[in-house]
Scaffold this motif. Structure first.
Motif, short mmCIF file in Angstrom:
data_model
loop_
_atom_site.label_atom_id
_atom_site.label_comp_id
_atom_site.label_asym_id
_atom_site.label_seq_id
_atom_site.Cartn_x
_atom_site.Cartn_y
_atom_site.Cartn_z
N ALA A 160 0.85 -1.19 0.00
CA ALA A 160 0.00 0.00 0.00
C ALA A 160 0.88 1.24 0.00
N LEU A 161 0.27 2.38 -0.33
CA LEU A 161 0.95 3.66 -0.37
C LEU A 161 0.11 4.69 0.37
N VAL A 162 0.77 5.51 1.19
CA VAL A 162 0.09 6.58 1.93
C VAL A 162 0.82 7.89 1.64
N LEU A 163 0.08 8.91 1.21
CA LEU A 163 0.64 10.22 0.93
C LEU A 163 -0.04 11.26 1.82
N VAL A 164 0.78 12.06 2.51
CA VAL A 164 0.26 13.09 3.41
C VAL A 164 0.67 14.46 2.88
N ALA A 165 -0.30 15.34 2.69
CA ALA A 165 -0.06 16.68 2.15
C ALA A 165 0.78 16.64 0.89
N GLY A 198 -1.29 7.06 -11.54
CA GLY A 198 -2.25 6.26 -12.29
C GLY A 198 -1.73 4.89 -12.69
N GLU A 199 -0.41 4.70 -12.62
CA GLU A 199 0.20 3.42 -12.97
C GLU A 199 0.28 2.46 -11.79
N LEU A 200 -0.07 2.93 -10.60
CA LEU A 200 0.10 2.11 -9.40
C LEU A 200 -1.08 1.17 -9.19
N ASP A 201 -0.77 -0.07 -8.88
CA ASP A 201 -1.80 -1.09 -8.66
C ASP A 201 -1.74 -1.55 -7.21
N MET A 202 -2.20 -0.69 -6.31
CA MET A 202 -2.19 -0.99 -4.88
C MET A 202 -3.16 -0.02 -4.19
N PRO A 203 -3.64 -0.37 -3.01
CA PRO A 203 -4.47 0.60 -2.27
C PRO A 203 -3.66 1.84 -1.92
N ALA A 227 -5.73 8.25 -9.32
CA ALA A 227 -5.34 6.89 -8.94
C ALA A 227 -6.46 5.90 -9.22
N GLU A 228 -6.07 4.64 -9.41
CA GLU A 228 -7.04 3.57 -9.66
C GLU A 228 -7.79 3.19 -8.39
N ASP A 229 -7.10 3.18 -7.25
CA ASP A 229 -7.69 2.72 -6.00
C ASP A 229 -7.19 3.60 -4.87
N ALA A 230 -7.84 4.75 -4.67
CA ALA A 230 -7.38 5.70 -3.65
C ALA A 230 -8.53 6.16 -2.78
N GLU A 231 -8.24 6.30 -1.49
CA GLU A 231 -9.17 6.92 -0.55
C GLU A 231 -8.60 8.27 -0.17
N PHE A 232 -9.43 9.30 -0.19
CA PHE A 232 -8.99 10.65 0.16
C PHE A 232 -9.61 11.06 1.49
N GLN A 233 -8.77 11.44 2.44
CA GLN A 233 -9.22 11.92 3.74
C GLN A 233 -8.91 13.40 3.85
N SER A 234 -9.94 14.19 4.04
CA SER A 234 -9.81 15.64 4.13
C SER A 234 -9.95 16.07 5.58
N PHE A 235 -8.95 16.78 6.12
CA PHE A 235 -8.95 17.20 7.52
C PHE A 235 -9.25 18.69 7.61
N GLU A 236 -10.40 18.99 8.15
CA GLU A 236 -10.86 20.37 8.20
C GLU A 236 -9.98 21.23 9.10
N GLU A 237 -9.63 22.42 8.58
CA GLU A 237 -8.91 23.47 9.30
C GLU A 237 -7.52 23.05 9.76
N SER A 258 -6.57 -2.05 8.55
CA SER A 258 -7.76 -2.58 7.90
C SER A 258 -7.44 -3.11 6.51
N ARG A 259 -6.57 -2.46 5.78
CA ARG A 259 -6.21 -2.93 4.46
C ARG A 259 -5.32 -4.17 4.53
N ARG A 260 -4.41 -4.17 5.49
CA ARG A 260 -3.43 -5.26 5.58
C ARG A 260 -4.04 -6.52 6.19
N LEU A 261 -4.89 -6.35 7.19
CA LEU A 261 -5.35 -7.50 7.97
C LEU A 261 -6.86 -7.70 7.91
N GLY A 262 -7.59 -6.79 7.26
CA GLY A 262 -9.03 -6.92 7.21
C GLY A 262 -9.71 -6.64 8.52
#
Length: 275
Positions: A160-165, A198-203, A227-237, A258-262
């Motif tokens: 998996a990949l996680v990007l912050v800001a 867009g080339e990445l095949d992972m959550p 992205a093909e499979d991305a969740e976006f979390q928006s943090f207010e303020e 949750s992604r790794r172990l369900g």
């Protein structure tokens, strides 16, 4: 008099452009030189790069059955800050390799886009040498580290990949900050995550604060849409220091587990999160 004023303004404008071109490496990589103490619970390790550098970094093993994150910090970051960012993860037993770049924290070398990619490759090779498989590895990048993380995900295909800001590219971020200059065309290092994601095949998880004045919230949202499979979390303020906010770290930990172990997650974030 008007002509003189206009000429003076033009000369000053051109001088600023020249200074930005010449000094951009210092501006992009304001590397702290202080050698920081080892964080309790971590091991002091060395990453050996393909161009012959030995980079001090920190590692904390995962508990049995849990993944390991490889963390790439922002352009003004340090191993201490990386420890703060990942505290909510390691408290849950997730392992962490905190990568320190060349030229940072007493490490040899000078930072650059290509150099940081070499540092990332060295980190991934170190994990492999310790028997930690790519299927057990999550790559995380904060701010300019998001550019390194995206390239490493493309090269190594982690779980998996996680990007912050994150930014869509460094020229895009420069153009948004220095709109009154041709900044997009002055930046030598590119970090073009928008051409890679867009080339990445992972959550993929992308987190961004709505009050980020350095890298606009819209850039993180745009990356998620590419992205093909991305969740976006928006943090207010919350702003560009989002990675160090406890609630964002807790959200990263829950998402990874949750992604790794369900695992179904039940703990709510202390800060408002909109998905």
């Amino acid at each position: 008099m008007l002509v003189r004023i206009l000429v003076g303004i033009s000369v000053a404008y051109l001088a600023i452009i020249v200074l930005l071109w010449v000094l951009q490496a210092r501006m992009l990589y304001p590397a702290p030189k202080e050698v920081v103490p080892l964080i309790p619970g971590y091991q002091d390790i060395r990453l050996e790069t393909e161009d012959g550098l030995s980079l001090r970094s920190f590692y904390r093993p995962a508990q049995d059955g849990l993944p390991t994150v490889v963390y790439f910090h922002g352009n003004g970051g340090s191993l201490v800050g990386s420890g703060v960012s990942n505290a909510p993860l390691v408290e849950r037993g997730i392992g962490a390799l905190l990568v320190e770049y060349r030229g940072y924290g007493g490490n040899p070398g000078e930072p650059s886009e290509d150099g940081l990619y070499k540092d990332g490759d060295a980190a991934m090779a170190w994990l492999t040498s310790k028997g930690i498989g790519i299927e057990e590895t999550v790559i995380i990048g904060n701010s300019i580290g998001s550019g390194v993380a995206t390239e490493m995900a493309l090269r190594h295909d982690p779980a998996a990949l996680v990007l912050v800001a994150p930014f869509t590219s460094l020229p895009d971020a420069a153009a948004d900050n220095l709109w009154w200059l041709p900044a997009r065309y002055l930046v030598r290092d590119q970090f073009t995550s928008k051409d890679k994601i867009g080339e990445l095949d992972m959550p993929i998880l992308i987190q961004h604060g709505t009050a980020d004045n350095l890298v606009p919230h819209t850039q993180g949202k745009a990356l998620a849409a590419m992205a093909e499979d991305a969740e976006f979390q928006s943090f207010e303020e919350l702003g560009h220091a989002l990675s160090f906010v406890r609630s964002s770290g807790e959200a990263r930990a829950r998402w990874i587990l949750s992604r790794r172990l369900g695992i179904e997650t039940r703990q709510a974030s202390a800060e408002p999160v909109q998905r």
